[in-house]
Motif scaffolding. Structure first.
Motif, short mmCIF file in Angstrom:
data_model
loop_
_atom_site.label_atom_id
_atom_site.label_comp_id
_atom_site.label_asym_id
_atom_site.label_seq_id
_atom_site.Cartn_x
_atom_site.Cartn_y
_atom_site.Cartn_z
N HIS A 130 -11.70 9.88 -8.41
CA HIS A 130 -10.26 10.05 -8.26
C HIS A 130 -9.90 9.84 -6.79
CE1 HIS A 130 -12.11 13.93 -7.41
NE2 HIS A 130 -11.02 14.33 -6.78
N ALA A 131 -8.67 9.39 -6.54
CA ALA A 131 -8.25 9.12 -5.17
C ALA A 131 -6.73 9.11 -5.09
CB ALA A 131 -8.80 7.77 -4.69
N LEU A 132 -6.23 9.27 -3.87
CA LEU A 132 -4.80 9.27 -3.58
C LEU A 132 -4.49 8.20 -2.55
CD1 LEU A 132 -1.88 10.53 -3.35
CD2 LEU A 132 -2.87 12.12 -1.66
N VAL A 133 -3.50 7.35 -2.85
CA VAL A 133 -2.97 6.42 -1.86
C VAL A 133 -1.69 7.04 -1.31
CG1 VAL A 133 -2.06 4.11 -1.42
CG2 VAL A 133 -3.95 4.43 -3.04
N ARG A 235 4.23 9.69 -1.42
CA ARG A 235 4.60 9.89 -0.02
C ARG A 235 3.99 11.20 0.48
NH1 ARG A 235 9.93 10.44 -0.53
NH2 ARG A 235 9.97 12.67 -0.13
N LEU A 236 3.41 11.15 1.65
CA LEU A 236 2.78 12.33 2.22
C LEU A 236 3.82 13.23 2.89
CD1 LEU A 236 -0.37 10.65 3.82
CD2 LEU A 236 -0.22 11.88 1.65
N LEU A 247 -6.65 7.67 0.78
CA LEU A 247 -6.50 6.41 1.50
C LEU A 247 -5.11 6.45 2.12
CD1 LEU A 247 -6.98 3.50 2.38
CD2 LEU A 247 -6.32 2.75 0.09
N ARG A 248 -5.06 6.67 3.43
CA ARG A 248 -3.78 6.75 4.11
C ARG A 248 -3.33 5.32 4.46
NH1 ARG A 248 -1.17 10.83 6.96
NH2 ARG A 248 -3.03 12.16 6.74
N LEU A 249 -2.24 4.89 3.86
CA LEU A 249 -1.77 3.52 4.05
C LEU A 249 -0.79 3.46 5.21
CD1 LEU A 249 -2.33 0.86 2.56
CD2 LEU A 249 -0.18 1.18 1.34
N GLY A 250 -1.14 2.68 6.22
CA GLY A 250 -0.25 2.50 7.36
C GLY A 250 0.58 1.25 7.22
N THR A 251 1.28 0.89 8.26
CA THR A 251 2.05 -0.35 8.26
C THR A 251 1.09 -1.53 8.44
OG1 THR A 251 2.43 -0.09 10.65
CG2 THR A 251 4.12 0.76 9.15
#
Length: 456
Positions: A130-133, A235-236, A247-251
């Motif tokens: 399991h994972a979170l984007v 959204r965090l 998985l922290r998605l940046g720009t």
């Protein structure tokens, strides 16, 4: 010789049947916004390749009614016989096709860059199951999840959370609503377990209302225990129970972000714009030539506020404000002001759900616009929405919207609204009613009548 962008457009349009060029009603996918989504570039970035293909007679353009796009006809594009001949003479190199199906996934949008992120997501899922984007609004979380899903060879089932969603609503989306959904959590897990372990996606998980967070989290835990793999997007920060391996998605890096702007701008200009907007995908999609760029380090939200309304007609602005209050995506042919959907879509202000069936305002746009509306304007919009949905009370999903807006007005007469339809709505919209009453009782704890209905 066609450029890469011209060839990509032509091959995309070649995937639609010839009969579509004579149809009165056509899908959004062949309109400018649909092409923009599929190509992964801003609307203005398509002008040059479209013109080149038109000049070569490989495609044609006409005006037609776009399904779900309001009453006004819009420009749509079709491949011609000459275009198909070119494709036949220049066959595309065969690639391995995915066998995945992503049930209820929003329309596909081309992915720019993010190859490392795709690999990281796969590794997280293989390691943890399991994972979170997570990331900012408009940074591309949904786009990444969709792209990942289409690359899988196993079934991927999709659910998107809205303000009124509960566990039942998620299961209904994962199963395409084919059968009645049990309300018991263990029975829900059994219901999903029939087809064996699969990959389940929950997008916008941050929107799960506190009323339903515990039951949704218990459902996900139960599914993990049965061997299903789960991916969340949101959204965090997300609620604690959804704080999974992240998985922290940046720009986007400037070089990759610049490709969103298309080939009509020179490379230096594209890089300058990409850097000024910090590689933020949503901000880049809103950008139009001539827009003032923010100073270095300036808030992207300020740029969005300055540009999103520029040039909108008064009617389109009214439609946008109506949509800002949507608690869930809605069919464009049922909403108030739907005739102006096309103008908002051309400006990349909208987000479409499965098969372009329902629409809402892009979340970043909605959040920014809502802060610009004072209490008087918000009450007027709730009144307008309540009056609109009052004409649709026969449909439970719309009757709930009528109640949602009436409660926001804090008016008397709740008994007259609820008594005739409460039992009916509890059967079909019980999860939504729970959210609506929970919020209303928190805002008006002294209202005894409200507590009576909330306790039923």
């Amino acid at each position: 010789m066609l450029s890469r962008s011209q060839e990509k457009l032509l091959r995309y349009l070649g995937g639609f049947p010839d009969a579509l060029s004579q149809a009165w009603d056509v899908p959004r996918e062949v309109s400018l916004p649909g092409l923009s989504d599929a190509m992964g570039v801003v609307r203005s970035g398509l002008n040059q390749p479209l013109k080149a293909l038109l000049d070569a007679a490989y495609i044609s353009v006409r005006v037609a009614h776009v399904i779900g796009g309001g009453a006004r006809r819009r420009q749509v594009y079709h491949i011609t016989e000459s275009g198909r001949r070119w494709l036949h003479e220049h066959p595309e190199e065969a690639t391995k096709a995915s066998t995945a199906t992503a049930s209820k996934a929003p329309p596909t949008t081309a992915l720019v860059g993010r190859q490392a992120e795709l690999e990281t997501l796969t590794n997280l899922l293989e390691k943890h199951g399991h994972a979170l984007v997570g990331g900012l609004s408009g940074v591309g979380k949904t786009t990444l999840l969709r792209a990942w899903a289409t690359r899988q060879e196993t079934d991927v089932r999709w659910a998107t959370v809205d303000q009124l969603s509960d566990a039942v609503a998620l299961v209904a989306q994962w199963t395409n609503g084919a059968e009645p959904i049990p309300e018991d959590l263990e029975a829900m897990v059994e219901h999903l377990d029939v087809s064996g372990p699969t990959v389940l996606v929950v997008d916008d998980v941050h929107r799960v209302d506190p009323r339903h967070q515990s039951t949704v989290a218990d459902l996900l835990d139960g599914l993990l225990g049965r061997g299903h793999r789960l991916l969340l997007g949101g959204r965090l920060p997300v609620p604690d129970r959804f704080d999974w391996p992240l998985l922290r998605l940046g720009t986007l890096p400037a070089e990759e972000a610049a490709t969103l702007l298309g080939e009509h701008l020179d490379e230096v200009t594209r890089l300058d714009v990409a850097k000024a907007l910090d590689g933020h995908p949503m901000a880049l999609n809103l950008y139009r030539e001539g827009d003032p760029l923010p100073e270095a380090g300036a808030d992207i939200q300020a740029f969005v506020e300055q540009t999103m309304l520029d040039g909108l007609s008064d009617d389109a602005l009214e439609s946008l404000d109506d949509m800002v209050l949507f608690p869930r995506p809605l069919p464009s042919d049922e909403i108030r002001g739907g005739d102006h959907i096309g103008e908002l879509d051309e400006r990349a202000l909208l987000r479409w759900s499965t098969n372009n069936e329902a629409v809402e305002v892009q979340h970043l746009i909605r959040n920014v616009r809502r802060t610009m509306l004072d209490e008087g304007r918000l009450l007027a919009l709730h009144r307008r929405a309540a009056d609109h949905w009052e004409a649709h009370l026969a449909t439970p999903a719309y009757a709930v919207l009528h109640l949602y807006h009436r409660l926001a007005l804090e008016e008397e007469g709740l008994e007259e609204i609820l008594a005739p339809q409460f039992d009916r709505l509890m059967v079909d919209q019980g999860g939504a009613l729970a959210v609506i009453f929970d919020r209303a009782t928190q805002q008006r704890p002294e209202d005894e009548q409200l507590h009576y209905w909330a306790g039923r």
